[in-house]
Design a protein around this motif. Structure first.
Motif, mmCIF file in Angstrom:
data_model
loop_
_atom_site.group_PDB
_atom_site.id
_atom_site.type_symbol
_atom_site.label_atom_id
_atom_site.label_comp_id
_atom_site.label_asym_id
_atom_site.label_seq_id
_atom_site.Cartn_x
_atom_site.Cartn_y
_atom_site.Cartn_z
ATOM 1 N N HIS A 88 29.289 25.574 47.330
ATOM 2 C CA HIS A 88 28.594 26.096 48.512
ATOM 3 C C HIS A 88 28.718 27.618 48.556
ATOM 4 O O HIS A 88 29.806 28.162 48.375
ATOM 5 C CB HIS A 88 29.210 25.476 49.770
ATOM 6 N N ASN A 109 24.540 24.776 46.573
ATOM 7 C CA ASN A 109 23.811 25.035 47.816
ATOM 8 C C ASN A 109 23.553 26.523 48.005
ATOM 9 O O ASN A 109 24.432 27.282 48.401
ATOM 10 C CB ASN A 109 24.586 24.497 49.024
ATOM 11 N N GLN A 159 29.348 26.357 58.649
ATOM 12 C CA GLN A 159 29.038 25.658 57.386
ATOM 13 C C GLN A 159 30.310 25.443 56.566
ATOM 14 O O GLN A 159 30.540 24.362 56.034
ATOM 15 C CB GLN A 159 28.035 26.476 56.568
ATOM 16 N N MET A 207 20.103 25.717 58.669
ATOM 17 C CA MET A 207 21.261 25.852 57.771
ATOM 18 C C MET A 207 22.330 24.817 58.118
ATOM 19 O O MET A 207 22.955 24.235 57.233
ATOM 20 C CB MET A 207 21.833 27.273 57.843
ATOM 21 N N VAL A 210 32.040 21.946 55.080
ATOM 22 C CA VAL A 210 32.379 21.669 53.673
ATOM 23 C C VAL A 210 33.865 21.325 53.559
ATOM 24 O O VAL A 210 34.251 20.400 52.825
ATOM 25 C CB VAL A 210 32.012 22.883 52.772
ATOM 26 N N SER A 240 28.928 30.837 50.597
ATOM 27 C CA SER A 240 29.254 31.301 51.947
ATOM 28 C C SER A 240 28.993 32.805 52.023
ATOM 29 O O SER A 240 28.134 33.323 51.288
ATOM 30 C CB SER A 240 30.716 30.954 52.240
ATOM 31 N N LYS A 279 27.593 30.719 59.095
ATOM 32 C CA LYS A 279 28.223 30.518 57.784
ATOM 33 C C LYS A 279 29.636 29.950 57.946
ATOM 34 O O LYS A 279 30.081 29.123 57.150
ATOM 35 C CB LYS A 279 28.272 31.836 56.982
ATOM 36 N N LEU A 330 22.790 21.472 55.747
ATOM 37 C CA LEU A 330 24.046 21.279 55.011
ATOM 38 C C LEU A 330 24.654 19.918 55.351
ATOM 39 O O LEU A 330 25.197 19.234 54.468
ATOM 40 C CB LEU A 330 25.029 22.412 55.323
ATOM 41 N N SER A 331 24.559 19.540 56.615
ATOM 42 C CA SER A 331 25.099 18.235 57.018
ATOM 43 C C SER A 331 24.441 17.117 56.200
ATOM 44 O O SER A 331 25.122 16.225 55.674
ATOM 45 C CB SER A 331 24.839 18.050 58.514
#
Lengths: 388, 340
Positions: free
Chosen positions: A102, A72, A137, A81, A141, A104, A134, A85-86
């Motif tokens: 991912h 990602n 996010q 974002m 994750v 970050s 971030k 991501l979801s």
């Protein structure tokens, strides 16, 4: 041969990774793009591109068909974002991918990101900030990993190397004469070359923990802002001089003034301000109403008219001429982000070892910049005219 | 001026039609948009709804020939020639979005069809309709700056234009890369200013697909030397720089960019040059609107269009010559040796 889907493949990191993997030929890659407009760096290779929209889900099944690893590298608005991501996590679970890597940012540790190791305390931030988004996010994750998705989080600082938006932004500030170097540039500059980051991404697909643990990925060098700015000055095309600034001056400049508090009185004043009335007057009915009101106020005499006007518009404002330093506080303020981030965990668990040194990275950036801007060619003297 | 109105079909309901050609047509009092054509009819319907049009929508131009006098072709480049030849063969005048076609051969076939039909054929090089370009051409033709020694044009943005069809992603549908998609505007203006160069060279970063970056050079027997730098991955300062006997002339890449002159004998000074009195086009004119007016005048009043088919073919010839001699643009930035 394993199959790797790179989301955000037309961006800086995504495109570098796709080109690198294409050249190595060790993986089958699926470069996933949102729209064709930004995909030129990839399409020049005549490679098959997969168009998919994380938000609507359009094209996602096709993009993830038979994929082993998902990377990602997407960016976008805060909302994109988070929602993107979801959806990506959900789709990765559905397609039973072997691991999600991912990207970050060190900004999850706050601004400044004080975090010598990955276990340093996290600072909660507003989701209005980049670091806040971030961080949210990261949490998504981590939750997905707890639910069984194999995942890894890589945490880079600013990314350098050819095509670096970060270095281009700094160079633009230098060229426009809006850069001020703090305390002669002694502050550490935390960078990771894009090739080093790509190496870490490749390793994180199969190595290290799969529980969404964070890994700092940097060049692991003790470079300073003086080094970095000195290198970028080699590319300067304008004749502006570099300003100097002290830490206290910079700290003062980057402190944001408190936001104005709203009140009904203030809102009413805005509503009847001349700008709003001017816009409303474009409508014939409002124009009539405004004319009538103005006539009514005028008939009350100039003293009352002035009192009403001043209470709405306030007294005439005179713009104070700015004195002293004039620099870009957002860019220059990054010099306050001191501290280094240890890559010991990435070294021991991923087997990461930076393959491009700071020196190489900046030389690569300079060569790339001069070549694509044709500033190393026979028309360079004329092209420089366009910058001044 | 002929009071008749031109019944127009817009072919291709993509971004350039939505943002430029259709608004230009609807803004003209001499045009009635009677049809919108797109292989994806829903896209054509959506565009008609967006502008409140009662135009016929269809998949193919042949379905509406009885309702139109002229067409604007704004489809992927690989379909230009077929649509243009069909339209011309049915007596319909044609404005083709640049480039004219995929190859010189296709361009020449369009030219033959146009000559046979007697209908108008105009090529959509909209930047020709800028006041600053008209003014610069006059100054160069009059030798205002003395002898022109060198010129260079630079234009680049990281992506940006995102066509709905994605035709830009393959050579098969675009006919090339950044040279065709962005650079062709300057190629057209360069030919307009100085004619066909005698020698050309090109560096390209294509690895089998459409190039994202290219650097071209041009040489004329007169001693004039030129260059052009185009990028789709990098933001470049857009503009043309001309080195003349008396100084440097510069012009940006916008409709309202000013012509700036920096005299050799006063390097710390610069002058801005503009047309005295009434300009050729209104000061705030949009070049697509002016292009549409020019096309309509050609169709209804018998005026010659600003950019002829022959000029469109010349651009294709030069582009083909450049691709024929293209060499790789060195990309050695990932293999720099450690500095000492």
């Amino acid at each position: 041969m394993s199959k790797v889907a790179i989301f955000g493949a037309s961006g800086f990191v995504g495109a570098t990774l796709a080109e690198r993997m294409l050249e190595k030929g060790e993986h089958e890659i699926v470069p996933v793009i949102r729209s064709p407009g930004n995909a030129w760096r990839l399409s020049r290779h005549n490679m098959d591109l997969c168009q998919a929209d994380l938000l609507s889900g359009q094209g996602m099944d096709e993009a993830l068909k038979g994929v082993d690893y998902v990377i990602n590298c997407t960016r976008g608005s805060n909302n994109d974002m988070l929602q993107g991501l979801s959806k990506l996590i959900k789709a990765s679970k559905q397609h039973k991918v072997k691991r999600l890597v991912h990207l970050s940012s060190v900004m999850v540790f706050g601004d400044p990101p004080v975090a010598p190791t990955e276990d340093s305390p996290i600072v909660e931030q507003s989701v209005e900030t980049y670091g806040g988004v971030k961080l949210k996010q990261d949490k998504m994750v981590i939750t997905a990993a707890k639910e069984g998705l194999s995942a890894s989080i890589l945490v880079p600082p600013n990314i350098s190397g050819p095509y670096s938006d970060y270095l281009l932004g700094l160079l633009g500030t230098i060229n426009s004469g809006e850069f001020a170097l703090m305390d002669n540039g002694v502050a550490p500059s935390n960078l990771v070359d894009v090739q080093n980051l790509c190496q870490a991404i490749e390793l994180a697909m199969t190595e290290g923990r799969n529980d969404a643990s964070r890994y700092f990925i940097t060049d692991d060098e003790t470079t300073t802002w003086s080094d970095m700015i000195g290198d970028l000055q080699d590319l300067q095309v304008t004749e502006t001089e570099m300003m100097s600034i002290s830490r206290s001056e910079l700290e003062q400049a980057v402190i944001e003034p408190p936001a104005a508090k709203g009140s009904i009185g203030l809102s009413m004043k805005h509503l009847v301000s001349s700008h709003i009335r001017e816009a409303l007057r474009k409508d014939p009915l409002w124009e009539k109403f405004d004319l009538t009101m103005r006539g009514l106020v005028a008939s009350m005499g100039s003293k009352i008219e002035d009192t009403l006007r001043l209470s709405i518009e306030g007294e005439a404002l005179v713009n104070k001429r700015k004195e002293g330093l004039k620099f870009n506080a957002r860019i220059c303020g990054q010099q306050l982000r001191e501290g280094r981030h240890s890559i010991a965990r990435a070294r021991s668990e991923l087997g990461y070892s930076p393959e491009v040194s700071y020196r190489q990275s900046m030389d690569n950036f300079k060569t790339w910049y001069q070549r694509l801007h044709a500033l190393d060619g026979k028309f360079a003297d004329m092209l420089r005219q366009l910058y001044s | 001026m002929n009071k008749k109105k031109l019944r127009l079909a817009i072919i291709g309901a993509g971004m350039i039609s939505q943002g430029s050609h259709l608004p230009a047509a609807l803004g003209s009092s001499r045009v009635i948009v009677t049809a919108i054509i797109d292989p994806m009819v829903e896209r054509a319907n959506s565009m008609a709804r967006e502008y409140g049009l009662k135009a016929t929508t269809a998949k193919d131009i042949s379905e509406v020939f009885d309702q139109i006098d002229a067409v604007v072709i704004a489809t992927p480049n690989d379909s230009h020639a077929a649509i243009a030849i069909t339209s011309l063969s049915n007596g319909k005048s044609v404005l083709i979005e640049k480039p004219l076609a995929m190859s010189t051969k296709e361009g020449e076939a369009i030219m033959v069809a146009a000559e046979k039909s007697g209908a108008v054929l105009a090529v959509g090089y909209a930047t020709r309709f800028r006041n600053n370009i008209v003014c610069l051409k006059k100054l160069l033709d009059r030798g205002h700056f003395g002898k022109v020694r060198r010129f260079v044009n630079c234009f680049g943005s990281p992506g940006g234009w995102s066509p709905m069809s994605g035709y830009n992603l393959t050579k098969d549908s675009a006919g090339g890369g950044v040279l065709v998609v962005s650079g062709t505007h300057f190629i057209d203006r360069m030919l307009h200013f100085w004619g066909m160069p005698d020698k050309v060279s090109m560096l390209s970063d294509s690895k089998g697909g459409p190039e994202a970056n290219c650097h071209c050079t041009f040489e004329y027997e007169s001693g004039l030397r030129g260059g052009a730098i185009f990028s789709k991955t990098t933001a470049l300062p857009g503009g043309t720089v001309i080195d003349t006997e008396s100084g440097i002339v510069m012009l940006g890449e916008f409709d309202d960019s000013e012509i700036i002159f920096r005299p050799h004998n006063a390097p710390d000074m610069e002058e801005v040059i503009h047309q005295k009195g009434k300009t050729t086009y209104p000061v705030d004119a949009d070049s697509f609107n002016m292009q549409m007016d020019d096309f309509v005048s050609a169709c209804l009043d018998g005026q010659e269009p600003m950019v002829s088919c022959e000029e469109g073919v010349q651009s294709l010839r030069l582009i083909e010559r450049l691709y024929d001699c293209a060499e790789p643009l060195p990309e050695d930035w990932f293999t720099q040796e450690e500095s000492v």
